[in-house]
Scaffold this motif. Structure first.
Motif, PDB file in Angstrom:
ATOM      1  N   ALA A   1      32.940  50.276  47.022  1.00 25.83           N
ATOM      2  CA  ALA A   1      32.992  50.213  45.561  1.00 25.83           C
ATOM      3  C   ALA A   1      34.223  50.936  45.022  1.00 25.83           C
ATOM      4  N   VAL A   2      34.499  52.122  45.557  1.00 20.85           N
ATOM      5  CA  VAL A   2      35.648  52.892  45.095  1.00 20.85           C
ATOM      6  C   VAL A   2      36.958  52.190  45.444  1.00 20.85           C
ATOM      7  N   SER A   3      37.033  51.657  46.666  1.00 20.00           N
ATOM      8  CA  SER A   3      38.280  50.993  47.069  1.00 20.00           C
ATOM      9  C   SER A   3      38.491  49.719  46.268  1.00 20.00           C
ATOM     10  N   LEU A   4      37.406  49.027  45.920  1.00 25.05           N
ATOM     11  CA  LEU A   4      37.542  47.827  45.096  1.00 25.05           C
ATOM     12  C   LEU A   4      38.014  48.194  43.693  1.00 25.05           C
ATOM     13  N   GLY A   5      37.375  49.194  43.084  1.00 27.61           N
ATOM     14  CA  GLY A   5      37.786  49.601  41.747  1.00 27.61           C
ATOM     15  C   GLY A   5      39.239  50.027  41.703  1.00 27.61           C
ATOM     16  N   THR A   6      39.674  50.744  42.736  1.00 24.20           N
ATOM     17  CA  THR A   6      41.055  51.195  42.799  1.00 24.20           C
ATOM     18  C   THR A   6      42.014  50.018  42.967  1.00 24.20           C
TER      19      THR A   6
ATOM     20  N   PHE B   1      32.175  39.220  41.197  1.00 17.42           N
ATOM     21  CA  PHE B   1      31.346  39.069  42.389  1.00 17.42           C
ATOM     22  C   PHE B   1      30.665  40.378  42.740  1.00 17.42           C
ATOM     23  N   HIS B   2      31.352  41.479  42.578  1.00 18.54           N
ATOM     24  CA  HIS B   2      30.737  42.770  42.879  1.00 18.54           C
ATOM     25  C   HIS B   2      29.585  43.044  41.915  1.00 18.54           C
ATOM     26  N   GLN B   3      29.769  42.651  40.670  1.00 15.23           N
ATOM     27  CA  GLN B   3      28.711  42.891  39.690  1.00 15.23           C
ATOM     28  C   GLN B   3      27.432  42.132  40.036  1.00 15.23           C
ATOM     29  N   VAL B   4      27.549  40.925  40.552  1.00 13.68           N
ATOM     30  CA  VAL B   4      26.358  40.123  40.826  1.00 13.68           C
ATOM     31  C   VAL B   4      25.787  40.345  42.229  1.00 13.68           C
ATOM     32  N   SER B   5      26.556  40.978  43.131  1.00 14.73           N
ATOM     33  CA  SER B   5      26.098  41.094  44.512  1.00 14.73           C
ATOM     34  C   SER B   5      25.830  42.523  44.970  1.00 14.73           C
ATOM     35  N   ALA B   6      26.368  43.508  44.277  1.00 11.58           N
ATOM     36  CA  ALA B   6      26.179  44.902  44.669  1.00 11.58           C
ATOM     37  C   ALA B   6      25.045  45.526  43.849  1.00 11.58           C
ATOM     38  N   PRO B   7      24.412  46.583  44.358  1.00 10.63           N
ATOM     39  CA  PRO B   7      23.423  47.307  43.548  1.00 10.63           C
ATOM     40  C   PRO B   7      24.067  47.795  42.255  1.00 10.63           C
ATOM     41  N   PRO B   8      23.316  47.843  41.160  1.00 10.94           N
ATOM     42  CA  PRO B   8      23.899  48.235  39.865  1.00 10.94           C
ATOM     43  C   PRO B   8      24.658  49.554  39.906  1.00 10.94           C
ATOM     44  N   GLU B   9      24.136  50.519  40.672  1.00  8.86           N
ATOM     45  CA  GLU B   9      24.822  51.812  40.717  1.00  8.86           C
ATOM     46  C   GLU B   9      26.175  51.714  41.420  1.00  8.86           C
TER      47      GLU B   9
ATOM     48  N   PHE C   1      28.109  48.915  41.335  1.00  4.08           N
ATOM     49  CA  PHE C   1      29.030  48.300  40.377  1.00  4.08           C
ATOM     50  C   PHE C   1      29.470  49.334  39.347  1.00  4.08           C
ATOM     51  N   ASP C   2      28.539  50.178  38.899  1.00  6.83           N
ATOM     52  CA  ASP C   2      28.919  51.235  37.958  1.00  6.83           C
ATOM     53  C   ASP C   2      29.988  52.143  38.559  1.00  6.83           C
TER      54      ASP C   2
ATOM     55  N   ALA D   1      39.052  54.924  35.654  1.00  7.78           N
ATOM     56  CA  ALA D   1      39.759  56.168  35.981  1.00  7.78           C
ATOM     57  C   ALA D   1      41.163  55.895  36.510  1.00  7.78           C
ATOM     58  N   GLU D   2      41.337  54.741  37.163  1.00  4.03           N
ATOM     59  CA  GLU D   2      42.637  54.380  37.727  1.00  4.03           C
ATOM     60  C   GLU D   2      43.496  53.583  36.746  1.00  4.03           C
ATOM     61  N   GLY D   3      43.029  53.467  35.505  1.00  2.00           N
ATOM     62  CA  GLY D   3      43.852  52.838  34.476  1.00  2.00           C
ATOM     63  C   GLY D   3      43.368  51.497  33.976  1.00  2.00           C
ATOM     64  N   GLY D   4      42.297  50.947  34.555  1.00  3.66           N
ATOM     65  CA  GLY D   4      41.778  49.671  34.095  1.00  3.66           C
ATOM     66  C   GLY D   4      41.086  49.790  32.745  1.00  3.66           C
ATOM     67  N   THR D   5      41.005  48.684  32.016  1.00  4.75           N
ATOM     68  CA  THR D   5      40.387  48.658  30.692  1.00  4.75           C
ATOM     69  C   THR D   5      39.079  47.887  30.747  1.00  4.75           C
ATOM     70  N   ALA D   6      37.993  48.552  30.406  1.00  4.45           N
ATOM     71  CA  ALA D   6      36.674  47.911  30.362  1.00  4.45           C
ATOM     72  C   ALA D   6      36.269  47.691  28.910  1.00  4.45           C
ATOM     73  N   TRP D   7      35.155  47.006  28.700  1.00  7.83           N
ATOM     74  CA  TRP D   7      34.608  46.834  27.359  1.00  7.83           C
ATOM     75  C   TRP D   7      33.086  46.877  27.483  1.00  7.83           C
ATOM     76  N   PRO D   8      32.358  47.113  26.379  1.00  4.77           N
ATOM     77  CA  PRO D   8      30.933  47.431  26.470  1.00  4.77           C
ATOM     78  C   PRO D   8      30.073  46.410  27.213  1.00  4.77           C
ATOM     79  N   ARG D   9      30.357  45.134  27.076  1.00  9.93           N
ATOM     80  CA  ARG D   9      29.489  44.113  27.674  1.00  9.93           C
ATOM     81  C   ARG D   9      30.156  43.422  28.863  1.00  9.93           C
ATOM     82  N   LEU D  10      31.024  44.148  29.534  1.00 11.48           N
ATOM     83  CA  LEU D  10      31.724  43.589  30.703  1.00 11.48           C
ATOM     84  C   LEU D  10      30.747  43.117  31.772  1.00 11.48           C
ATOM     85  N   ALA D  11      29.741  43.916  32.096  1.00 13.44           N
ATOM     86  CA  ALA D  11      28.796  43.548  33.157  1.00 13.44           C
ATOM     87  C   ALA D  11      28.063  42.256  32.805  1.00 13.44           C
ATOM     88  N   GLU D  12      27.618  42.137  31.566  1.00 10.87           N
ATOM     89  CA  GLU D  12      26.926  40.924  31.135  1.00 10.87           C
ATOM     90  C   GLU D  12      27.856  39.717  31.201  1.00 10.87           C
ATOM     91  N   HIS D  13      29.092  39.934  30.818  1.00 12.24           N
ATOM     92  CA  HIS D  13      30.092  38.863  30.878  1.00 12.24           C
ATOM     93  C   HIS D  13      30.277  38.388  32.319  1.00 12.24           C
TER      94      HIS D  13
END
Length: 306
Positions: A128-133, A237-245, A247-248, A256-268
């Motif tokens: 999860a960390v390596s993917l987010g990075t 794909f990570h959101q739909v296949s990994a445990p919620p924690e 993906f969080d 933290a690495e500079g990406g921009t999220a928005w409130p309903r990203l997971a639902e999207h």
């Protein structure tokens, strides 16, 4: 895919060896194995007589070559900008693309009969960390620099317009289950679900396209679908296949690495994954192949197919 992913060599082994030899690759036939599930390219992995190992991509149709030329230019551009490996195309012709095998093993492989084999634990914090990075660093690449390679560029508004257009096109040629069509129309219409920005995306970032060592991503392959588009594509794909924690965790790392999220990203992400059948319907229409059309019809209206 690993070189041992298939249990036996392909029926056209000699043809593949001859194709490689014509491009200066002297391969050992007993090591060559293929993956047949790719829609645009047939893939093979084999060892050469000098001990090196290679990935071969053989185009299935002439029309994929134009996109491949753009993909090759993109790889050349982004390779020095990412801290993980991407394919280094040493051979690129109308018949064959080939590059040295990258470090790591695919997080997921698909057998000839469609069976999916997982090789990475989706509940792994390290993955999860390596993917987010990795996704944050990809999305940080200057969009204008990436666009200069010839990849498709869409604004946030255009991203939604294309989804609406594709849904209408598929609906004109296929039966779509009413509940699915209503769901997708509601998703496209909901302003709060959609990002207000676009970035350089891989476009099909799932474990089969990530090579992994000790649950950390070491390389990303198959950049055919890269574009300037919706950032959620690379997190979906990570959101739909990994445990919620997990993906969080990936999303916190991404931010933290500079990406921009928005409130309903997971639902999207959830809704975009559901709408994958629209994309397959478009692919079936563009290729004109009966097998793809039949498979797409079954995804778009499961009750009719049953």
């Amino acid at each position: 895919m690993t070189a041992d992913a298939a249990s036996s060599p392909p029926d056209d082994l000699e043809d593949l060896l001859a194709l490689a030899a014509a491009h200066g690759l002297d391969l050992v036939g007993s090591t060559l194995r293929t993956e047949e599930v790719g829609l645009d390219f047939r893939v093979a992995i084999a060892g050469a007589t000098d001990g090196s190992r290679w990935v071969l991509r053989i185009p299935r149709r002439a029309e994929v070559l134009e996109r491949a030329a753009v993909e090759g230019e993109l790889l050349r551009t982004i390779s020095p900008l990412l801290e993980i490996a991407v394919p280094d195309w040493r051979i690129r012709t109308t018949e064959l693309i080939a590059y040295p095998l990258l470090p790591g093993s695919p997080g997921l492989t698909v057998r000839a009969d469609g069976t999916v084999d997982w090789h990475v634990d989706m509940s792994s914090p390290a993955y999860a960390v390596s993917l987010g990075t990795a996704v944050a660093r990809l999305h940080a690449i200057d969009a204008e620099v990436a666009a200069a390679t010839g990849i498709e560029v869409r604004s946030p508004a255009q991203v939604r317009e294309v989804w609406a257009r594709d849904l209408a096109r598929v609906a004109a040629s296929f039966s779509i289950a009413p509940e699915l069509r209503s769901r997708w129309e509601a998703w496209i219409a909901d302003d709060d679900l959609w990002p207000r920005h676009t970035v350089l995306t891989h476009g099909e970032l799932y474990p089969g396209h990530t090579l992994v060592e000790a649950d950390e991503i070491s390389a990303i392959i198959d950049w055919t679908t890269a574009s300037i588009g919706d950032p959620a594509k690379d997190l979906m794909f990570h959101q739909v296949s990994a445990p919620p924690e997990m993906f969080d965790l990936a999303l916190r790392t991404y931010v933290a690495e500079g990406g921009t999220a928005w409130p309903r990203l997971a639902e999207h992400c959830t809704e975009m994954f559901s709408a994958g059948a629209i994309g397959y319907g478009i692919y079936a229409l563009e290729t004109g192949e009966a097998a793809h059309r039949e498979a797409a019809a079954a995804e778009l209206d499961p009750s009719a197919a049953g």
